[in-house]
Design an enzyme around this catalytic site. Structure first.
Site, PDB file in Angstrom:
ATOM      1  CB  THR A  94       9.218 -37.896  26.477  1.00  0.00           C
ATOM      2  OG1 THR A  94       9.178 -36.584  25.902  1.00  0.00           O
ATOM      3  CG2 THR A  94       7.931 -38.131  27.237  1.00  0.00           C
ATOM      4  CG  PHE A 151       2.357 -40.776  19.135  1.00  0.00           C
ATOM      5  CD1 PHE A 151       2.206 -39.436  18.826  1.00  0.00           C
ATOM      6  CD2 PHE A 151       3.619 -41.230  19.487  1.00  0.00           C
ATOM      7  CE1 PHE A 151       3.279 -38.557  18.863  1.00  0.00           C
ATOM      8  CE2 PHE A 151       4.708 -40.359  19.523  1.00  0.00           C
ATOM      9  CZ  PHE A 151       4.526 -39.018  19.211  1.00  0.00           C
ATOM     10  CD1 TRP A 171       4.315 -36.694  25.975  1.00  0.00           C
ATOM     11  CD2 TRP A 171       2.130 -37.100  25.769  1.00  0.00           C
ATOM     12  NE1 TRP A 171       3.721 -35.542  25.519  1.00  0.00           N
ATOM     13  CE2 TRP A 171       2.369 -35.760  25.389  1.00  0.00           C
ATOM     14  CE3 TRP A 171       0.816 -37.588  25.722  1.00  0.00           C
ATOM     15  CZ2 TRP A 171       1.359 -34.914  24.968  1.00  0.00           C
ATOM     16  CZ3 TRP A 171      -0.189 -36.737  25.293  1.00  0.00           C
ATOM     17  CH2 TRP A 171       0.088 -35.414  24.925  1.00  0.00           C
ATOM     18  CE  LYS A 222      16.058 -30.162  20.661  1.00  0.00           C
ATOM     19  NZ  LYS A 222      16.024 -29.719  22.027  1.00  0.00           N
ATOM     20  CG  PHE A 279      20.558 -36.205  16.646  1.00  0.00           C
ATOM     21  CD1 PHE A 279      19.347 -35.525  16.646  1.00  0.00           C
ATOM     22  CD2 PHE A 279      21.721 -35.461  16.502  1.00  0.00           C
ATOM     23  CE1 PHE A 279      19.283 -34.145  16.486  1.00  0.00           C
ATOM     24  CE2 PHE A 279      21.667 -34.069  16.339  1.00  0.00           C
ATOM     25  CZ  PHE A 279      20.452 -33.427  16.327  1.00  0.00           C
ATOM     26  NE  ARG A 311      22.303 -33.748  24.489  1.00  0.00           N
ATOM     27  CZ  ARG A 311      22.152 -33.591  23.181  1.00  0.00           C
ATOM     28  NH1 ARG A 311      23.081 -32.976  22.481  1.00  0.00           N
ATOM     29  NH2 ARG A 311      21.079 -34.022  22.569  1.00  0.00           N
ATOM     30  CE  LYS A 315      17.585 -39.477  21.340  1.00  0.00           C
ATOM     31  NZ  LYS A 315      18.296 -38.352  21.987  1.00  0.00           N
ATOM     32  CB  ALA A 353      23.730 -34.853  19.143  1.00  0.00           C
TER      33      ALA A 353
END
Length: 558
Positions: free
Chosen positions: A75, A383, A411, A107, A303, A96, A73, A275
């Protein structure tokens, strides 16, 4: 040789002086307060001078429910901001700040990935400009002043059994969840049980991210309920007299941080409320500042859309008067296959049937976001293992809802890989079809607001809450808090309170275990299921792999 790692890409970035980034948004150099050469705070007086200017278009990036497969998200948020700039739009990004605890836990960093990153990545994931330290200090100053007040005679008649204000630290430390303070005799005060939360769970964090300016900040801090008297009447931060000193500690932290993407586009990184127990959005000040300076502002909510987008709409937008123009829902073929029952070890194998089944989760989020009157587009975060048939299945599922899904390769390719999405998003935003409205009106009773979220967003059949919780909500309504929005605290992994139930379940019961009043932040928290306000470290913390190499560079952070 494969693609370099995220940290290698970030380290190779050709950053521009932060004054040049500010100039892209017409922020004069003297209105930037530099922290080194590549980051700065935007001064409060400059922000105040922008009030009354026409706003740009606000674009929300949200996602399907998170899975171990990853969704990307942030990215996508960064990539879309770069993509809009690439097609000639003046766009800014708002996200954030990262919390130290999760970074050293499981994480890793939180600044995008691949060729869609915000830099300086190491700084952003560590101390950055000290905002979280200031919030920690302000929060704990209040805690110290509460205990000090009791020690020196307790003029406010605080019931030490009902002090609700805990302490905070920006680290995952399960041993601090429940502690005893004041041990060791008379000189150390009164012994009592308390505990620590992680800094991002502090109401001070939520307030900093919702306050309009320093005056509003101090007012909200003063309204925080920190304890109760023996007659059960509330004691506030203002009663303790801590709001002024806390505002002083937060004076600089209140000013948004300006940094840049790998492609030298402006990004505001400011604030970081949890979140799943707070509202999970960057600061109102950063978003509103960006909207006065850019034609398009890309922001994200924490999220999946059931938690993040709902809170963004019902809390942040409601309170700040924001009107989002477009919502982008990020999905990956991998995540949708997991929602369809595929094990993580099998995600590299084509499975169109499972993916199609998992698209029920995506469809549910599309329906929910559109119910707020905001047009939706789906971003398929690419991906290398995705097949054409799988991508087409996602596009077909979205099309069946009247929504377009666009394959995005930011990406691996940066802005060039997301140009199509940027073009579509700009067209949707410029089309003016958004008719934003919150899910429920301010005047709806608090329990009915909880039911509205549970039934309309989570598709629950009923809300289960004991008479004590219902009575507490009625008492808060009688005390004048009935107009506050609801901040749901539940697992991010499912529409239910059971993190193992993926897909799009319906008809389940939603148990409300506890309710808490955040009078300063301006919302009522409904805690559903088991939610931790102080995480623990995993068996093998990420911190074990973080070190400085022989060249003095950080390794293992990302």
């Amino acid at each position: 040789m494969g693609q370099p790692t995220d940290i290698e890409i970030a380290r190779a970035a050709r950053k521009r002086p932060i004054q040049e980034i500010g100039a892209k948004l017409q922020v004069p150099a003297e209105k930037l307060l530099p922290y080194g050469h590549d980051k700065a705070k935007v001064s409060a007086d400059f922000i105040a001078a922008q009030k009354g200017k026409a706003d740009g278009k606000l674009i929300l990036v949200t996602a399907v429910n998170p899975t171990p497969a990853g969704e990307g998200k942030t990215t996508t948020t960064v990539g879309l901001g770069d993509g809009l700039n690439r097609i000639g739009k003046r766009a800014a990004i708002c996200i954030r700040e990262a919390s130290l605890g999760p970074n050293f836990g499981m994480k890793g960093g939180a600044a995008g990935g691949g060729y869609a990153q915000i830099v300086p990545m190491e700084d952003m994931n560590l101390h950055f400009t000290g905002d979280f330290h200031a919030i920690t200090a302000a929060h704990n100053l209040l805690a110290a002043m509460i205990d000090n007040h009791v020690y020196w005679g307790n003029e406010l008649d605080i019931d030490v059994r009902r002090v609700t204000w805990r302490r905070v630290i920006d680290m995952n430390d399960r041993a601090l969840r429940q502690v005893a303070t004041g041990l060791g005799g008379v000189a150390n005060g009164f012994a009592r049980e308390t505990g620590f939360d992680i800094t991002v769970a502090s109401e001070v964090m939520a307030i900093l991210c919702l306050a309009a300016d320093l005056k509003d900040l101090q007012c909200r801090l003063g309204d925080m309920i920190v304890a109760y008297r023996r007659d059960k009447s509330p004691v506030t931060c203002g009663d303790i007299g801590a709001d002024g000193a806390m505002t002083v500690l937060l004076k600089d932290a209140m000013q948004p941080n300006l940094v840049q993407t790998l492609e030298n586009n402006p990004a505001f990184v400011h604030g970081g409320p949890f979140a799943n127990i707070a509202h999970g959005c960057n600061s109102v000040v950063a978003t509103q500042t960006a909207l006065t300076l850019a034609d398009y502002v890309v922001t994200e909510a924490g999220f999946g859309a059931d938690l993040g987008a709902e809170k963004f709409f019902d809390i942040k937008c409601r309170k700040a008067g924001l009107k989002p123009a477009v919502a982008v829902i990020v999905a990956t073929c991998r995540a949708l296959k997991m929602n369809g029952g595929v094990d993580k070890s099998e995600l590299g194998t084509e499975n169109v049937a499972a993916l199609t089944a998992g698209c029920a989760n995506l469809v549910r989020h599309i329906e929910n976001v559109e119910s707020f009157g905001v047009p939706v587009i789906v971003a398929i975060n690419h991906f290398a293992t995705d097949t054409e048939a799988e991508v087409q299945a996602v596009k077909d599922a979205a099309a069946a809802q009247g929504v377009e899904a666009v394959l995005c390769k930011h990406w691996a390719e940066g802005s060039a890989g997301i140009e199509e999405l940027a073009t579509r998003v700009a067209a949707l935003a410029d089309g003016g079809t958004a008719d934003f409205k919150p899910l429920y009106p301010d005047e709806m009773p608090l329990f009915e607001k909880i039911e509205a979220i549970a039934k309309n967003i989570y598709r629950a059949g009923e809300v289960v809450a004991d008479t004590g919780i219902r009575k507490q909500l009625k008492e808060w309504e009688a005390a004048g808090h009935g107009n506050l929005p609801i901040c749901m605290a539940k697992t991010q992994y499912s529409f239910t309170t059971d993190p193992t139930i993926r897909g799009a379940p319906s008809g389940h019961a939603l148990p409300v275990r506890e309710v808490r009043l955040s009078a300063g932040a301006g919302f009522v928290v409904a805690i559903c299921g088991e939610i931790m306000t102080m995480p623990g470290l995993p068996r093998v913390p990420a911190a074990q792999a973080i070190t400085l190499n022989a060249n003095g560079n950080i390794e293992g952070l990302f």
